[in-house]
Scaffold this active site. Structure first.
Site, mmCIF file in Angstrom:
data_model
loop_
_atom_site.group_PDB
_atom_site.id
_atom_site.type_symbol
_atom_site.label_atom_id
_atom_site.label_comp_id
_atom_site.label_asym_id
_atom_site.label_seq_id
_atom_site.Cartn_x
_atom_site.Cartn_y
_atom_site.Cartn_z
ATOM 1 N N ASP A 81 4.880 -14.425 11.704
ATOM 2 C CA ASP A 81 3.548 -14.957 11.408
ATOM 3 C C ASP A 81 2.545 -13.816 11.608
ATOM 4 O O ASP A 81 2.072 -13.570 12.723
ATOM 5 C CB ASP A 81 3.257 -16.138 12.346
ATOM 6 C CG ASP A 81 1.898 -16.767 12.096
ATOM 7 O OD1 ASP A 81 1.045 -16.117 11.456
ATOM 8 O OD2 ASP A 81 1.686 -17.902 12.551
ATOM 9 N N LYS A 86 -6.654 -1.139 11.996
ATOM 10 C CA LYS A 86 -6.033 -1.577 10.736
ATOM 11 C C LYS A 86 -4.855 -0.657 10.404
ATOM 12 O O LYS A 86 -3.808 -1.103 9.925
ATOM 13 C CB LYS A 86 -7.076 -1.558 9.615
ATOM 14 C CG LYS A 86 -6.622 -2.171 8.313
ATOM 15 C CD LYS A 86 -5.977 -1.187 7.353
ATOM 16 C CE LYS A 86 -5.616 -1.849 6.033
ATOM 17 N NZ LYS A 86 -4.914 -0.940 5.120
ATOM 18 N N GLU A 127 0.824 -1.218 0.000
ATOM 19 C CA GLU A 127 0.000 0.000 0.000
ATOM 20 C C GLU A 127 0.853 1.261 0.000
ATOM 21 O O GLU A 127 1.743 1.407 0.840
ATOM 22 C CB GLU A 127 -0.890 -0.035 1.260
ATOM 23 C CG GLU A 127 -1.906 1.079 1.317
ATOM 24 C CD GLU A 127 -2.828 0.964 2.544
ATOM 25 O OE1 GLU A 127 -3.106 -0.163 3.006
ATOM 26 O OE2 GLU A 127 -3.250 2.019 3.027
ATOM 27 N N HIS A 179 -2.170 10.816 -0.376
ATOM 28 C CA HIS A 179 -2.153 9.632 -1.234
ATOM 29 C C HIS A 179 -1.909 10.039 -2.683
ATOM 30 O O HIS A 179 -1.101 9.458 -3.379
ATOM 31 C CB HIS A 179 -3.531 8.933 -1.194
ATOM 32 C CG HIS A 179 -3.607 7.846 -0.168
ATOM 33 N ND1 HIS A 179 -2.800 6.753 -0.196
ATOM 34 C CD2 HIS A 179 -4.412 7.684 0.898
ATOM 35 C CE1 HIS A 179 -3.098 5.961 0.813
ATOM 36 N NE2 HIS A 179 -4.067 6.516 1.498
HETATM 37 C C1 MEV Z 1 -5.477 2.857 5.469
HETATM 38 O O1 MEV Z 1 -4.749 1.713 5.089
HETATM 39 C C2 MEV Z 1 -5.431 3.050 6.960
HETATM 40 C C3 MEV Z 1 -6.348 4.159 7.494
HETATM 41 O O2 MEV Z 1 -7.679 3.938 7.030
HETATM 42 C C4 MEV Z 1 -6.270 4.084 8.996
HETATM 43 C C5 MEV Z 1 -7.279 4.961 9.701
HETATM 44 O O3 MEV Z 1 -8.363 5.254 9.129
HETATM 45 O O4 MEV Z 1 -6.991 5.338 10.844
HETATM 46 C C6 MEV Z 1 -5.934 5.507 6.981
#
Ligand code: MEV
Length: 417
Positions: free
Chosen positions: A275, A259, A83, A373
């Site tokens: 892992d 995430k 990413e 981005h």
């Molecule tokens: C994207 O890979 C991760 C985010 O969505 C994390 C977040 O929203 O805090 C930018």
């Protein structure tokens, strides 16, 4: 001690970046060759021995996050991830944290938990197991001379009863100090080895004998202070805290927030051959330990209005055994990190998660994440079009102003320079 705050690393050529990394980590020519070979790190022969039905190997981008200071030591951090923006975000978060001294991180010793499910036992089973705990531990430890010699190995036996639709079950848990290994194999071996003895002692029947990936005896705690001005002022600090409160009180947001933390932690896990499924499963269970799925990190401010971030996660990693010893790129990545224990690696991975989380929620609480981005995407396209570092900024700026970000446009603009 080398300094990880390397100015404009992203603008350097691949060769320049590799030279910096090689000198930072004192890489040998052979190690440098491994990074340069572009063959994905493992040969087909090795792949064929690692999994079944192999037909090839699969490679991903490997990048370096800069600026990290963790427990007073500088690190450059190899990250493997598909990413865009993640490596830049980690480096940016680490740069801001550095102003106030970087990350302070502590890691528990590496205790792994093995579980044995025991069925059809009488009421005195727990007592019987407790009475024989020395004998059980001795049998478990006979399975690893290496751990025993280091004073590590199986340390404790505990029992719990769980209620299930089929009635009560006895669960015996074996606590093992696995040292610098992730420890899954030795944990499973010990559990299988002691289960006949447990059956004999309890007159019961053992069923599952397996490691628990919920590694709550390997907790890592990271903290960093982000200077108010560098964050963007009081309002931004307050908005980041509001963003955290959203995540901490809404599962839909919490999953995305966590995430973002995993973006950092798992990229380092990938680079060092850990892992990652075990790490994520444990982190998600830990996020729900209060009975409600919450944010894994916490954000607040100190008396001076600086932003304070903490992250606490269970982290089961190793620097010996497993793929970490087989994959040549993973070996070089571990050398680049310069970690000398599994605990130190766990500290680095947790700090990377916190840095990542900071940058993500800061971006979300200010301009949004798409702007960054798109800028990065435009940079990549300009470079892919053949622009040299001095030409990239101009092409990126034009594409952003025109809102036309494509490889064709980058090529056209390059011709016009
Ligand atoms: C994207 O890979 C991760 C985010 O969505 C994390 C977040 O929203 O805090 C930018």
């Amino acid at each position: 001690m080398p300094d990880s705050s390397i100015s404009r690393f992203f603008e350097k050529s691949r060769k320049e970046r590799l030279d910096i990394v090689a000198s930072f980590a004192s890489l040998s020519d052979e190690e440098l060759d491994i990074l340069q070979s572009d063959k994905g790190g493992i040969s087909f022969d090795k792949a064929d021995k690692m999994v079944e039905n192999a037909i090839g190997t699969f490679s991903l981008p490997l990048g370096i996050a800069t600026n990290f200071k963790i427990n007073g030591k500088d690190y450059i951090i190899p990250m493997v991830i598909e990413e865009p923006s993640v490596i830049a975000a980690a480096s940016k978060g680490a740069k801001t944290a550095r102003i106030k001294g970087g990350f302070e991180v502590t890691a528990d010793e590496s205790y792994s938990i093995g579980q044995i499910q025991v069925l059809d036992v009488g009421t005195s089973a727990i007592q019987q197991i407790n009475n024989s705990s020395n004998e059980i531990l001795q049998l478990a430890n006979s399975k690893s001379n290496t751990l025993s010699k280091m004073g590590k190995g199986a340390k404790e036996i505990s029992c719990k009863e769980i209620d299930t639709p089929s009635g009560k079950m006895l669960i015996v848990e074996l606590l093992i100090d696995v040292g610098d290994a992730m420890g899954a194999n030795i944990t499973n071996t010990m559990c299988e080895a002691i289960s006949p003895l447990i059956e004999k002692i309890t007159d019961g029947r053992t069923l599952l004998r397996i490691l628990s990936n919920y590694s709550t005896r390997r907790i890592v705690k990271a903290k960093a202070v982000f200077e108010k001005e560098a964050v963007g002022g009081e309002k931004v600090v307050d908005n980041i805290i509001l963003a955290f409160e959203f995540a901490d009180n809404d599962v839909y947001r919490a999953v995305t927030h966590n995430k973002g933390i995993m973006n950092g932690t798992i990229s380092v896990a990938n680079a060092t051959g850990q892992d990652s499924r075990a790490i994520e499963a444990a982190a998600n269970a830990y996020a729900a330990k209060s009975g409600k799925y919450r944010s894994l990190s916490k954000w607040s401010k100190d008396d001076d209005g600086n932003l304070v971030g903490t992250l606490e996660i269970p982290l089961s990693v190793g620097i010996v055994g497993g793929i970490a010893n087989v994959h040549p790129v993973a070996k070089v990545c571990t050398k680049i990190l310069g970690v000398s224990s599994a605990q130190e690696l766990a500290c680095v991975m947790t700090a990377t998660g916190l840095a990542q989380n900071y940058s993500a929620i800061r971006a979300l609480a200010t301009e949004g994440i798409q702007k960054g981005h798109m800028r990065l995407h435009a940079r990549n396209l300009a470079a892919a079009a053949g622009a040299i570092p001095e030409q990239i900024d101009e092409i990126v700026q034009k594409m952003i102003e025109e809102k036309k970000i494509s490889l064709d446009r980058a090529k056209e603009l390059l011709e016009q320079i």
